[in-house]
Design a protein around this motif. Sequence first.
Motif, PDB file in Angstrom:
ATOM      1  N   HIS A  38       4.631  14.790  -3.739  1.00 15.97           N
ATOM      2  CA  HIS A  38       5.152  13.490  -4.133  1.00 15.97           C
ATOM      3  C   HIS A  38       4.110  12.387  -3.894  1.00 15.97           C
ATOM      4  N   HIS A  39       3.483  12.429  -2.733  1.00 19.01           N
ATOM      5  CA  HIS A  39       2.448  11.444  -2.420  1.00 19.01           C
ATOM      6  C   HIS A  39       1.249  11.593  -3.359  1.00 19.01           C
ATOM      7  N   ASP A  40       0.900  12.835  -3.710  1.00 15.97           N
ATOM      8  CA  ASP A  40      -0.186  13.050  -4.678  1.00 15.97           C
ATOM      9  C   ASP A  40       0.134  12.347  -5.998  1.00 15.97           C
ATOM     10  N   ALA A  42       1.941   9.636  -6.343  1.00 14.11           N
ATOM     11  CA  ALA A  42       1.733   8.201  -6.119  1.00 14.11           C
ATOM     12  C   ALA A  42       0.251   7.851  -6.143  1.00 14.11           C
ATOM     13  N   VAL A  43      -0.564   8.727  -5.574  1.00 11.71           N
ATOM     14  CA  VAL A  43      -2.013   8.495  -5.575  1.00 11.71           C
ATOM     15  C   VAL A  43      -2.538   8.494  -7.012  1.00 11.71           C
ATOM     16  N   ILE A  65      -1.868   1.263  -1.693  1.00 10.33           N
ATOM     17  CA  ILE A  65      -1.073   2.488  -1.853  1.00 10.33           C
ATOM     18  C   ILE A  65      -1.965   3.714  -1.697  1.00 10.33           C
ATOM     19  N   THR A  68      -2.843   4.169   2.093  1.00 13.11           N
ATOM     20  CA  THR A  68      -1.735   4.612   2.950  1.00 13.11           C
ATOM     21  C   THR A  68      -1.240   6.002   2.577  1.00 13.11           C
ATOM     22  N   GLN A  69      -1.141   6.278   1.278  1.00 11.07           N
ATOM     23  CA  GLN A  69      -0.645   7.587   0.860  1.00 11.07           C
ATOM     24  C   GLN A  69      -1.615   8.705   1.238  1.00 11.07           C
ATOM     25  N   GLU A  72      -1.192   9.394   4.885  1.00  9.94           N
ATOM     26  CA  GLU A  72       0.034  10.147   5.132  1.00  9.94           C
ATOM     27  C   GLU A  72      -0.104  11.599   4.692  1.00  9.94           C
ATOM     28  N   ILE A  73      -0.793  11.840   3.583  1.00 15.43           N
ATOM     29  CA  ILE A  73      -1.040  13.212   3.133  1.00 15.43           C
ATOM     30  C   ILE A  73      -1.820  13.976   4.204  1.00 15.43           C
TER      31      ILE A  73
END
Length: 83
Positions: A38-40, A42-43, A65, A68-69, A72-73
């Motif tokens: 999910h974060h990928d 957003a990246v 973004i 931060t993402q 977090e990853i």
Amino acid sequence: MGGMGGMDGMLDEDQMADLEAAEGDDAVGLFLESMIEHHDGAVEMAQEEIDNGENPAAIALAETIMETQLAEIQEMEQLLAEL
């Protein structure tokens, strides 16, 4: 979540069912793997804005973004490795 359409990193019904049925470390692993994906997504979206955006405020937000993402990853990958 139907409004998100084809956004990368969104779980489908089968993946949600697998996550709901999982327990313990299996549940944690599936959750972390899905959140990394999910974060990928957003990246990727943020990178698209950085590369092609026109609004300086939106580009600055996309850069935040990304930062931060990605952090977090990295943290989630460490947690996953510890399972």
